[in-house]
Design a protein around this motif. Structure first.
Motif, short mmCIF file in Angstrom:
data_model
loop_
_atom_site.label_atom_id
_atom_site.label_comp_id
_atom_site.label_asym_id
_atom_site.label_seq_id
_atom_site.Cartn_x
_atom_site.Cartn_y
_atom_site.Cartn_z
N LYS A 97 0.84 -1.20 0.00
CA LYS A 97 0.00 0.00 0.00
C LYS A 97 0.87 1.25 0.00
O LYS A 97 1.80 1.37 0.78
CB LYS A 97 -0.93 0.00 1.20
N SER A 99 0.77 5.76 -0.60
CA SER A 99 -0.08 6.95 -0.62
C SER A 99 0.79 8.19 -0.53
O SER A 99 1.97 8.12 -0.20
CB SER A 99 -1.08 6.93 0.54
N SER A 112 -3.75 7.45 -3.40
CA SER A 112 -3.46 6.19 -2.75
C SER A 112 -3.48 5.09 -3.80
O SER A 112 -4.07 5.24 -4.86
CB SER A 112 -4.48 5.89 -1.65
N SER A 114 -1.51 0.89 -4.80
CA SER A 114 -0.74 -0.29 -4.41
C SER A 114 0.30 -0.60 -5.47
O SER A 114 0.16 -0.22 -6.63
CB SER A 114 -1.68 -1.49 -4.23
#
Length: 171
Positions: A97, A99, A112, A114
Motif C-alpha cells: 500500500k 499513498s 493512494s 498499491s
C-alpha cells in the motif's frame, strides 16, 4: 494389414501407459504410477508438477514490493490538454500500500494505491468531489528509476468524460 494395426495399437498403448511408469521408475526408483507421485506432491503442498532433484529444499519466500517512497516528477501527456508537468510525492508505503500527494495542471490532492513485487502500480489521484485520475503503471528498471503508465479521468463530469493519457515520472 491386421498385423500392422495390432502393432500400432500395442505401440500406442505402451507409449500412453508405459512411459509414465518407466519415468516413475527412473525418477523415484520404483514402478509406482507417476500420477500417484504427482498426487503425493500435490498433497504435500506442491503444484502437482514433478520437481527435479536439484530443486531447493528451502521454503519459497514472497518477494516484497519495491520501495518507491520519495519525490517523483515528470510529465503527464493528456489527449485533450497536451503535455504538462506532473509531480507525485510517495509519503507512506506499508508493504504493497502506497499513498501521498500529487500536483499538476488539474490541481493538487491526495492519492493512494498499491504496488506489487513486480513493480506494477495502481493508483487513484483524487481531484475533488469524487473526481479522480485512475492510473496504472510500472516501475521500470532504469537509472534513474522511472514509473511509466496510463490514466483515465473518472467521475469528473461530461467535459472530461473521455479524457485520458500517459505519464512518466522519474525519482
Amino acid at each position: 494389414m491386421i498385423r500392422r494395426i495390432g502393432i500400432t495399437i500395442v505401440a500406442t498403448l505402451l507409449a500412453v501407459f508405459g512411459i509414465p511408469h518407466v519415468r516413475a521408475f527412473v525418477t523415484h526408483g520404483q514402478f509406482d504410477c507417476a500420477a500417484a507421485s504427482a498426487q503425493q506432491d500435490w498433497d504435500d503442498g506442491g503444484s502437482g508438477a514433478a520437481e527435479s532433484d536439484e530443486a531447493s529444499t528451502e521454503p519459497a519466500t514472497k518477494t516484497p514490493p519495491p520501495d518507491i517512497t520519495g519525490e517523483w516528477s515528470g510529465e503527464l501527456d493528456d489527449v485533450d490538454r497536451g503535455t504538462h508537468d506532473f509531480s507525485v510525492d510517495v509519503v507512506d508505503q506499508k508493504g504493497a500500500k502506497v499513498s501521498g500527494t500529487w500536483s499538476g495542471e488539474l490541481g493538487t490532492g491526495d492519492w493512494s494505491g498499491s504496488i506489487n513485487s513486480e513493480g506494477d502500480l495502481k493508483a487513484n489521484f483524487k481531484i475533488e468531489h469524487g473526481c479522480h485520475l485512475k492510473a496504472v503503471g510500472m516501475l521500470l528498471d532504469t537509472t534513474p528509476a522511472e514509473i511509466s503508465g496510463t490514466y483515465k479521468v473518472e467521475n469528473c463530469g461530461k467535459a472530461l468524460k473521455h479524457d485520458h493519457g500517459t505519464f512518466e515520472l522519474t525519482d
